[in-house]
Design a protein around this motif. Structure first.
Motif, PDB file in Angstrom:
ATOM      1  N   GLN A 184      10.429  -1.931  -7.710  1.00  0.00           N
ATOM      2  CA  GLN A 184      11.822  -1.813  -8.164  1.00  0.00           C
ATOM      3  C   GLN A 184      12.769  -2.473  -7.164  1.00  0.00           C
ATOM      4  N   ALA A 185      12.508  -2.284  -5.886  1.00  0.00           N
ATOM      5  CA  ALA A 185      13.390  -2.856  -4.869  1.00  0.00           C
ATOM      6  C   ALA A 185      13.349  -4.377  -4.881  1.00  0.00           C
ATOM      7  N   ALA A 186      12.208  -4.932  -5.188  1.00  0.00           N
ATOM      8  CA  ALA A 186      12.097  -6.392  -5.204  1.00  0.00           C
ATOM      9  C   ALA A 186      12.847  -6.989  -6.396  1.00  0.00           C
ATOM     10  N   ALA A 187      12.917  -6.254  -7.495  1.00  0.00           N
ATOM     11  CA  ALA A 187      13.656  -6.695  -8.684  1.00  0.00           C
ATOM     12  C   ALA A 187      13.261  -8.112  -9.097  1.00  0.00           C
ATOM     13  N   LEU A 188      11.969  -8.366  -9.115  1.00  0.00           N
ATOM     14  CA  LEU A 188      11.472  -9.685  -9.498  1.00  0.00           C
ATOM     15  C   LEU A 188      10.940  -9.651 -10.924  1.00  0.00           C
ATOM     16  N   THR A 189      10.994 -10.772 -11.574  1.00  0.00           N
ATOM     17  CA  THR A 189      10.376 -10.896 -12.889  1.00  0.00           C
ATOM     18  C   THR A 189       9.413 -12.079 -12.851  1.00  0.00           C
ATOM     19  N   ALA A 190       8.334 -11.923 -13.571  1.00  0.00           N
ATOM     20  CA  ALA A 190       7.349 -13.010 -13.673  1.00  0.00           C
ATOM     21  C   ALA A 190       6.488 -12.718 -14.890  1.00  0.00           C
ATOM     22  N   ALA A 191       5.869 -13.746 -15.413  1.00  0.00           N
ATOM     23  CA  ALA A 191       4.939 -13.546 -16.527  1.00  0.00           C
ATOM     24  C   ALA A 191       3.799 -12.650 -16.057  1.00  0.00           C
ATOM     25  N   PRO A 192       3.299 -11.760 -16.921  1.00  0.00           N
ATOM     26  CA  PRO A 192       2.259 -10.818 -16.475  1.00  0.00           C
ATOM     27  C   PRO A 192       1.082 -11.495 -15.787  1.00  0.00           C
ATOM     28  N   GLU A 193       0.636 -12.628 -16.320  1.00  0.00           N
ATOM     29  CA  GLU A 193      -0.539 -13.277 -15.729  1.00  0.00           C
ATOM     30  C   GLU A 193      -0.229 -13.960 -14.399  1.00  0.00           C
ATOM     31  N   ARG A 194       1.056 -13.968 -14.001  1.00  0.00           N
ATOM     32  CA  ARG A 194       1.433 -14.557 -12.717  1.00  0.00           C
ATOM     33  C   ARG A 194       1.725 -13.485 -11.662  1.00  0.00           C
ATOM     34  N   ILE A 195       1.443 -12.230 -12.010  1.00  0.00           N
ATOM     35  CA  ILE A 195       1.631 -11.126 -11.055  1.00  0.00           C
ATOM     36  C   ILE A 195       0.254 -10.618 -10.616  1.00  0.00           C
ATOM     37  N   GLY A 196      -0.003 -10.646  -9.337  1.00  0.00           N
ATOM     38  CA  GLY A 196      -1.269 -10.150  -8.801  1.00  0.00           C
ATOM     39  C   GLY A 196      -1.099  -8.782  -8.157  1.00  0.00           C
ATOM     40  N   VAL A 197      -2.202  -8.064  -8.077  1.00  0.00           N
ATOM     41  CA  VAL A 197      -2.209  -6.744  -7.422  1.00  0.00           C
ATOM     42  C   VAL A 197      -3.418  -6.695  -6.479  1.00  0.00           C
ATOM     43  N   PHE A 198      -3.166  -6.388  -5.218  1.00  0.00           N
ATOM     44  CA  PHE A 198      -4.226  -6.369  -4.203  1.00  0.00           C
ATOM     45  C   PHE A 198      -4.063  -5.084  -3.391  1.00  0.00           C
ATOM     46  N   VAL A 199      -5.071  -4.234  -3.471  1.00  0.00           N
ATOM     47  CA  VAL A 199      -4.924  -2.878  -2.928  1.00  0.00           C
ATOM     48  C   VAL A 199      -6.080  -2.542  -1.981  1.00  0.00           C
ATOM     49  N   GLY A 200      -5.733  -1.909  -0.888  1.00  0.00           N
ATOM     50  CA  GLY A 200      -6.734  -1.326  -0.014  1.00  0.00           C
ATOM     51  C   GLY A 200      -6.867   0.154  -0.332  1.00  0.00           C
ATOM     52  N   ALA A 201      -8.020   0.554  -0.804  1.00  0.00           N
ATOM     53  CA  ALA A 201      -8.223   1.961  -1.171  1.00  0.00           C
ATOM     54  C   ALA A 201      -9.707   2.276  -1.132  1.00  0.00           C
ATOM     55  N   GLU A 202      -9.999   3.459  -0.706  1.00  0.00           N
ATOM     56  CA  GLU A 202     -11.378   3.931  -0.811  1.00  0.00           C
ATOM     57  C   GLU A 202     -11.539   4.677  -2.130  1.00  0.00           C
ATOM     58  N   SER A 203     -12.756   5.083  -2.422  1.00  0.00           N
ATOM     59  CA  SER A 203     -13.001   5.817  -3.662  1.00  0.00           C
ATOM     60  C   SER A 203     -12.217   7.120  -3.674  1.00  0.00           C
TER      61      SER A 203
END
Lengths: 388, 401
Positions: free
Chosen positions: B78-97
């Motif tokens: 929300q703070a970034a307030a960016l828009t982009a086509a869905p296929e141009r938005i990536g998600v990269f997460v560090g998480a354990e099970s």
């Protein structure tokens, strides 16, 4: 951007190596059987695809479970085949499905526990094995294998049902960024753990009938998926004179709690789909999911593309799937023969053309799809001629 | 072709010291620590009985890992307030099970029999009633990334790094590379740690990793182990510079290829990762280092020695701090909260202190920030994350001014 595959190793329920798996697939065989390693009578899943045999004795057995040990074995085989140098310029990327509970170790320490965890240390947790956490470490195989093969370059452990595709993508980026000169990918998963079988069963996915009654994916009366297990490895480099194949991967997700929407599979496939005439589908074997997948794929590949379902023979292999598909599809393309979908005589009507008899092909590229909960979808593109 | 620059457009965190990064930073700057007796469960008898917990009522849910992560990721987005086509938005997460709650694990274990043999029949009959408490939506390491993708409407690359203490840093490295490579235009990246539970505290405790004194004091002569913390931090990165906070200038990762639990005694893997990130950024030194600094006897000294190897004489000038003194060790989320501090140093010209540090150990000598924050112009900052299993990941940020 595609990278070159210069080594591989594979262990599936359809044989002890990649050639054995291809031969069985071309004969239309399936590894689906009732469970042999445990009493599966009361699980909804009545058919599974289990690897015959166990890994060779290993000093890592105190930390790693069976599939991770098999992963180390195929990784070593792939590395030997490739001949790439080890050291600071070799990266290692592992793909794992996620941590399993290791019930056998927990049952004793949990036997006297209260639900609110009061006095849980004295009531049994103090009795957990001191190495419990190391056995439970998501990157334990990654770490031990890196030490064994002296891989000191870039690397990571990717996780979840599409981890194989994620690992290929991450390794490709590291190669293309110049961070490493070669990358070893090792992927392993087992969908036969108790909680996994229960989860799949609750989502109505697995085959709930015997082998004689089971009908494979993309038939109108498809009978569900076959939970399986596999270990697979690739060695990747940026460029090679005559590699085994070229590969490119994309994993995505849509936030669904169970299987991803068909459109999500198409979104994973779209960046890789140019000129594709052969697709190895996600092959869930649930008619509504199969139909949605075909309709969505029809928007990104030729509607007359051949549709395979290697998972009908090999079983669903979770985090290993994209790596397994890379190897199997490369061999399929090199053989010039498309394998039939196991246990399907009459496919359902819809976009793409399910292959039900061994079919000659001149295709040089294929797309493999895989999926899993929660809402995970991935695609891998395999070329046996250098893609332009 | 030169790779495009990658810019940080917004970030947010939820920590034991605040539901926002602003609140957290203010508390950290004042030298506060969240280390406190564990409230989440009865920890009597455990090797360590303290942790850094999020106390907010909204976090008291069964799937704590995902709740914490979404809280931070959605606010960053929300703070970034960016828009982009869905296929141009990536998600990269560090998480354990993820893990089912203790009561569920207990119920399932009991259902499988009280003897040494696991009773598949009993488990198969009992467990379906509880499946929603341990299904892939809860347990899959990828559930966090998938949920974030769903919330922000992303259909670009979506990847999950389960690399122990380097997970979220590795995810951030990957986001930078995916953006540079043109796979997406915008990326949400970061990580979450939610390991203050009986089983994980048992595991860490039995390995002797936890502070028996109940103190997190990185680089201090009294340090005797880590304190586990929980929280999440997420960043929104973009190719478009816009009102950028900092440039994601350099990234690097390496593997020790050594021991399962101990770092390379010479810090060689850490050196390679830091050098790779600096080279990627085109820098030879930095003004500030957010160290991994776990408060364990072995790691802290090796990290400082590695830092000296990398920075040479410039190591004397670089400020060094570790947020783990105040917020504990977030494991998979550690690299992300460390990067928050590094970014803060550049953006706010304020280097946050290492809480708990009083008497610097001889092997840990550096320009430590002790007590309260130091105000200083910071152009470049390095954030380190070094994991069990010898995985190392480093990020260099540079002022966008």
């Amino acid at each position: 951007m595609s990278v070159a595959v210069v080594g591989w190793g594979l262990r599936t329920a359809l044989g002890s190596d990649a050639d054995a798996a291809l031969s069985a697939l071309l004969r239309g065989e399936t590894a689906a059987r009732p469970p042999r390693s445990f009493d599966g009578t009361d699980y909804r899943a009545q058919l599974v695809a289990e690897i015959d045999g166990d890994p060779a004795p290993s000093r890592h057995a105190r930390y790693l479970r069976r599939l991770a040990l098999l992963g180390c074995e195929v990784a070593q085989a792939a590395l030997r085949q490739s001949g790439v140098a080890t050291g600071d310029r070799l990266g290692l990327f592992a793909a794992v499905g996620g941590l399993r509970v290791h019930w056998q170790e927990l049952m004793g320490p949990m036997a006297q526990q209260r639900a609110d965890a009061s006095d849980c240390w004295q009531r049994g947790l103090r009795g957990l094995h001191p190495h419990w956490l190391l056995r439970h470490l998501s990157n334990n195989a990654h770490a031990l294998l890196a030490a064994d093969i002296h891989a000191r370059g870039d690397g990571a452990t990717l996780a979840g049902a599409t981890a194989g595709a994620q690992a290929i993508a991450a390794a490709s980026r590291a190669l293309n960024a110049g961070a490493i000169d070669a990358a070893l990918i090792v992927a392993y998963d087992r969908l036969l753990e108790p909680e996994t079988l229960v989860d799949l069963g609750q989502r109505g996915l697995p085959a709930m009938v015997g082998l004689q009654s089971w009908v494979g994916p993309y038939a109108g009366n498809a009978g569900g998926m076959i939970p399986g297990e596999a270990a697979a490895a690739l060695v990747l480099v940026r460029e090679a004179e005559a590699p085994l194949c070229w590969v490119q991967a994309r994993a995505t997700a849509d936030g669904e709690l169970s299987e991803p929407a068909g459109s999500t599979l198409a979104a994973a496939a779209a960046p890789l789909a140019r000129g594709i005439a052969v697709v190895d589908g996600a092959a869930r074997g649930v008619p509504t999911l199969d139909s949605a997948e075909r309709i969505a794929l029809g928007s990104v590949v030729d509607g007359n593309a051949a549709l395979l379902a290697t998972a009908a023979g090999l079983g669903q292999t979770g985090a290993a799937a994209a790596v397994v598909q890379t190897i199997v599809l490369a061999l399929v393309l090199r053989s010039g023969m498309l394998p039939p979908i196991a246990c399907v005589d009459v496919p359902a009507v819809g976009p793409l053309r399910p292959v039900v008899t061994p079919t000659p092909t001149a295709a040089t590229a294929a797309l493999g799809l895989c999926s899993g909960a929660p809402g995970l979808a991935a695609a891998v593109r395999v070329d046996v001629e250098k893609p332009r | 072709m030169t790779a495009p620059s990658v810019w940080l457009r917004a970030f947010e965190a939820v920590t034991p010291l605040g539901d926002t990064w602003a609140a957290t930073a203010a508390a950290l700057a004042a030298g506060k620590s969240a280390v406190a007796p564990i409230a989440a469960f009865d920890c009597a008898g455990f090797p360590s009985t303290v942790a850094c917990e999020i106390a907010a009522p909204w976090a008291k849910v069964a799937d704590r890992r995902r709740a914490i992560a979404l809280h931070a990721a959605e606010r960053a987005w929300q703070a970034a307030a960016l828009t982009a086509a869905p296929e141009r938005i990536g998600v990269f997460v560090g998480a354990e099970s993820g893990r089912a709650e203790f009561a569920t694990v207990r119920a399932l274990a009991l259902a499988a029999g009280s003897g040494p043999a696991f009773d598949h029949g009993a488990f198969a009959r009992f467990a379906p009633a509880l499946a929603a408490r341990f299904d892939a939506g809860v347990a899959s390491p990828a559930a966090v990334a998938a949920s974030i993708a769903g919330r922000v409407g992303a259909l670009g690359p979506c990847e999950t790094f389960s690399l122990a203490c380097a997970s979220s840093s590795a995810a951030i490295v990957e986001a930078v590379r995916a953006l540079r490579g043109g796979e997406c235009d915008v990326a949400v990246c970061g990580g979450v740690g939610a390991d203050v539970d009986p089983l994980m505290l048992t595991g860490f405790g039995l390995l002797g990793m936890l502070s028996s004194r109940g103190a997190s004091c990185p680089f201090d002569i009294r340090r005797d182990g880590m304190v586990v913390g929980e929280g999440a931090a997420f960043f929104v990165l973009a190719i478009e510079r816009g009102p950028a906070m900092v440039e994601m200038a350099g990234v690097g990762r390496s593997l020790d290829a050594g021991h399962l639990t101990a770092p390379d005694p010479q810090g060689a893997g850490a050196v390679r990762a830091m050098r790779a990130a600096l080279a990627d950024a085109g820098e030879v030194s930095v003004d500030c280092v957010q160290a991994h600094g776990t408060s364990t006897p072995l790691n802290d000294g090796i990290e400082i020695a590695a830092l000296r190897q990398v920075l040479g004489e410039a190591a004397e000038q670089a400020y060094v701090s570790s947020v783990k003194g105040a917020l504990g060790h977030w494991i998979a989320g550690a690299g992300a909260i460390g990067l928050c501090c590094a970014v803060h140093a550049v953006v706010a010209a304020e280097v946050l202190p290492t809480a708990g540090l009083r008497d610097v150990a001889p092997e840990c000598k550096a320009r430590h920030v002790v007590g309260t924050a130091v105000r200083a112009p910071i152009r470049t900052a390095l954030a380190n994350a070094f994991a069990f299993g010898g995985a190392n990941s480093c990020v260099v940020v540079r002022s966008a001014a």
